[in-house]
Design an enzyme around this catalytic site. Structure first.
Site, PDB file in Angstrom:
ATOM      1  N   TYR A 198       9.434   0.591   2.454  1.00  0.00           N
ATOM      2  CA  TYR A 198       7.989  -0.231   1.426  1.00  0.00           C
ATOM      3  C   TYR A 198       8.027   1.342   0.898  1.00  0.00           C
ATOM      4  O   TYR A 198       7.698   2.388   1.516  1.00  0.00           O
ATOM      5  CB  TYR A 198       8.028  -0.755   1.464  1.00  0.00           C
ATOM      6  N   CYS A 199       7.091   1.276  -0.422  1.00  0.00           N
ATOM      7  CA  CYS A 199       6.652   2.043  -0.917  1.00  0.00           C
ATOM      8  C   CYS A 199       5.443   1.912  -2.139  1.00  0.00           C
ATOM      9  O   CYS A 199       5.167   0.031  -2.010  1.00  0.00           O
ATOM     10  CB  CYS A 199       7.245   3.126  -1.657  1.00  0.00           C
ATOM     11  N   THR A 200       4.821   1.509  -3.019  1.00  0.00           N
ATOM     12  CA  THR A 200       3.817   0.704  -3.563  1.00  0.00           C
ATOM     13  C   THR A 200       4.556   0.407  -4.348  1.00  0.00           C
ATOM     14  O   THR A 200       4.321  -1.154  -4.801  1.00  0.00           O
ATOM     15  CB  THR A 200       3.163   2.556  -5.321  1.00  0.00           C
ATOM     16  N   GLY A 202       8.298   0.702  -4.950  1.00  0.00           N
ATOM     17  CA  GLY A 202       9.694   0.761  -4.980  1.00  0.00           C
ATOM     18  C   GLY A 202      10.351   1.576  -5.759  1.00  0.00           C
ATOM     19  O   GLY A 202      12.032   1.804  -4.905  1.00  0.00           O
ATOM     20  N   ILE A 227       4.930  -2.279  -3.024  1.00  0.00           N
ATOM     21  CA  ILE A 227       3.578  -3.506  -1.721  1.00  0.00           C
ATOM     22  C   ILE A 227       3.033  -4.641  -3.564  1.00  0.00           C
ATOM     23  O   ILE A 227       2.327  -5.348  -2.844  1.00  0.00           O
ATOM     24  CB  ILE A 227       2.199  -2.357  -2.298  1.00  0.00           C
TER      25      ILE A 227
END
Ligand SMILES: [Zn+2]
Ligand SMILES: [Zn+2]
Length: 357
Positions: A198-200, A202, A227
């Site tokens: 995952y990241c901020t 996508g 997220i």
């Protein structure tokens, strides 16, 4: 025809204040082939400037990455405009949880070599061969699976203030470092483990998942919309929130609180704190975590050195800065060696059993 900003940040802030209208903070990205990036860039600038859109947008041959703020009343028109562009039709918009009318004060649409600084050579793999996208509910199930390895694809300064429970949070300053580190760690498990990332918003996972598939990982998953989108889904659908702390964001807000947990420490005294602050010394401007007490004691500075400088008359400060430029070590944080508190920080990390290298 006007193709660039003609208002200063201050003038813009005054206009927004006067208008008193709600603005939405939005981000989106899309990997797509863009032939003439300059023409595309100009087209976007003209259309968005007319809708009073502000933000930071990168356009490259590989696609577009946008962080922006739109007056709420122009949101429909903005979306309609996106829908007129074939590859942006129905693009997923990540809408922030906490809005700030002053999140962006200029419209900057920049033509870049890449839409994310990833340090990768595109020709080596196919970006469209990406991992399986999962929504919040699927993600929650997946990360409970004992065969899952959950990886945070963001940098250390981001995961420091918030991350998913049980996630691996690489101690890195760049995306490129992260990719290598994880590959090295999971070398033996390319086929039997589920790599979930995952990241901020996508965008980084989009590339990372394709990269790992290219490297032979068989089960690669990514959190759709990152997220930001996860948090919205969790709220909308009443799901369990498995993210602790704050989500670091790339605008004036700096972060959004997702859970009440404070998982980071003040870089000066080591007490629990998770608010980033910019050193007030213009020649430094370092972004770091500072608690309220240190903020007061240090006059919003990162070090006694900076504290001394800001006490000088402005003209003297300016003279000192001359030829030095603004270091703008925004994300180097505790790694900036010249800072006096670096030593203390190292102690804090050592005491916690973390590594700072
Ligand atoms: Zn402190
Ligand atoms: Zn400083």
């Amino acid at each position: 025809m006007q193709l660039y900003n003609n208002l200063s940040a201050k003038e813009r802030a005054e206009l927004i204040e006067k208008a008193g209208k709600e603005r939405l903070t939005i981000s989106f990205y899309k990997y797509a082939k863009i032939g003439n990036t300059q023409i595309f860039r100009n087209h976007m600038f003209i259309a968005w400037d007319a809708l009073d859109v502000l933000g930071r947008i990168y356009v490259a041959h590989e696609g577009i990455n946008a962080q922006l703020s739109v007056p709420a009343e122009n949101f429909e028109a903005f979306k309609n405009h996106l829908d007129t562009i074939t590859f942006l039709e129905n693009v997923r918009l990540n809408i922030a949880i906490e809005h700030d009318n002053f999140a962006f004060l200029k419209l900057k649409v920049k033509v870049r070599h890449k839409i994310v600084a990833d340090g990768l050579n595109d020709n080596t793999f196919d970006v469209t061969n990406k991992g399986i996208h999962v929504n919040a509910e699927q993600f929650n199930d997946l990360i409970e699976d004992p065969d899952t390895v959950l990886v945070d694809m963001r940098n250390h300064y981001e995961s420091e203030i918030g991350h998913f429970k049980n996630a691996i949070t690489p101690d890195v300053d760049t995306f490129r470092e992260s990719l290598d580190l994880i590959e090295e760690d999971l070398r033996e498990h390319k086929e039997n483990k589920k790599l979930v990332m995952y990241c901020t918003g996508g965008i980084r996972c989009e590339k990372a998942s394709a990269y790992y598939r290219h490297k032979g990982f068989k089960n690669v998953f990514q959190l759709e919309g990152g997220i930001i989108n996860y948090t919205r889904q969790v709220e909308a659908e009443g799901l369990e929130n498995k993210f602790i702390g704050k989500n670091f964001v790339f605008d004036q807000r700096r972060s959004e609180r997702i859970s009440d947990d404070v998982i980071a420490n003040c870089h000066q005294c080591g007490k629990p704190a998770d608010t980033h602050t910019n050193c007030v010394n213009e020649a430094c401007h370092l972004l770091f975590i500072q608690c309220d007490e240190c903020k007061e004691k240090m006059d919003n500075c990162c070090s006694t050195h900076c504290q001394e400088i800001i006490k000088l008359p402005y003209e003297e400060q300016k003279a000192l800065r001359k030829g030095q430029g603004n270091s703008n070590d925004i994300f180097k944080k505790g790694r900036a060696d010249h800072l006096p508190y670096k030593k203390d920080l190292r102690n804090i990390f050592e005491n916690q059993g973390n590594s700072t290298q």
